[in-house]
Design a protein around this motif. Structure first.
Motif, PDB file in Angstrom:
ATOM      1  N   GLU A   1       2.416   6.274   8.173  1.00  0.00           N
ATOM      2  CA  GLU A   1       1.075   5.998   8.669  1.00  0.00           C
ATOM      3  C   GLU A   1       1.173   4.331   8.818  1.00  0.00           C
TER       4      GLU A   1
ATOM      5  N   SER B   1       0.672  -1.212   0.202  1.00  0.00           N
ATOM      6  CA  SER B   1       0.053   0.001   0.205  1.00  0.00           C
ATOM      7  C   SER B   1       0.818   1.205   0.097  1.00  0.00           C
ATOM      8  N   VAL B   2       2.146   1.050   0.387  1.00  0.00           N
ATOM      9  CA  VAL B   2       2.850   2.239   0.557  1.00  0.00           C
ATOM     10  C   VAL B   2       3.376   2.505  -0.784  1.00  0.00           C
TER      11      VAL B   2
ATOM     12  N   GLN C   1      -1.164   4.405  -1.678  1.00  0.00           N
ATOM     13  CA  GLN C   1      -2.208   4.413  -0.719  1.00  0.00           C
ATOM     14  C   GLN C   1      -2.119   5.269   0.501  1.00  0.00           C
ATOM     15  N   ARG C   2      -0.812   4.974   1.184  1.00  0.00           N
ATOM     16  CA  ARG C   2      -0.676   5.470   2.421  1.00  0.00           C
ATOM     17  C   ARG C   2       0.834   5.919   2.559  1.00  0.00           C
TER      18      ARG C   2
END
Length: 203
Positions: free
Chosen positions: A185, A175-176, A180-181
């Motif tokens: 986070e 996701s990194v 996405q984030r």
């Protein structure tokens, strides 16, 4: 001895060229000819040191595993002395997250290997335990040590818990890399779940 060292240096030079291609272009682009060009050597030399593409892929993967291991050992050492099961688990999982240039490179390169196997299951012959298997086993050992110390409830299955933590970190890493984030986070999410695991104590 000097000749042996020279041979090892050549193998390292070629394998690291493949890892650079894997990181930036994916392993589908890592033909023997492309690796030779990236390494600045002749195709014949690549074929001399690695008679098959599988041999080169496996050698480079082993070197990538050493790079990850070295990073883990450094993070564990920086986490404090003496290390505790919690500090070891936290350091290992946090250092895998792609939050800096080194970890992003390692994560992308492992992803390239994963993509290759998905698209061509026979691309590499499995030889010995893979890095994720070894890592799961090590994390499970630390979780059992934490259970013996009363830091984690004894009702937890250590192997399943370790597998779940590693799967979560791999998902957070994707996701990194996918935007996405951010890395901070992702670290905060990891710390939240570790606090739930260790904070529960013997409950």
């Amino acid at each position: 001895m000097a000749e042996k060292a020279d041979h090892e240096e050549r193998r390292r030079q070629i394998a690291e060229a493949l890892l650079r291609i894997a990181d930036t272009q994916g392993l589908q682009a890592a033909s023997m000819r492309a690796v030779a060009a990236e390494a600045g050597v002749s195709l014949r030399l690549v074929q001399y040191y690695f008679t098959t593409k599988d041999g080169l892929l496996l050698d480079a993967l082993a070197r990538l595993g050493v790079q990850l291991q070295t990073r883990m050992e450094r993070w564990i050492k920086e986490a404090g002395s003496p290390p505790t099961p919690r500090s070891i688990v936290t350091a290992i999982l946090a250092c895998i997250l792609p939050t800096d240039a080194e970890s992003r490179r390692i994560t992308r390169t492992y992803a390239a290997y994963y993509t290759l196997v998905l698209s061509d299951p026979g691309a590499m012959e499995k030889k010995g335990p893979l890095q994720p298997d070894l890592l799961e086993g090590f994390l499970a050992k630390q979780i059992r040590a934490a259970q013996e110390a009363g830091e984690i409830g004894v009702g937890k299955d250590a192997a399943v818990t370790a597998a779940g933590l590693l799967a979560m970190v791999n998902g957070l890493g994707s996701s990194v890399l996918g935007g996405q984030r951010g890395g901070e986070e992702a670290v905060a999410i990891l710390e939240y779940h570790l606090e739930e695991l260790f904070g529960a104590g013997s409950r």
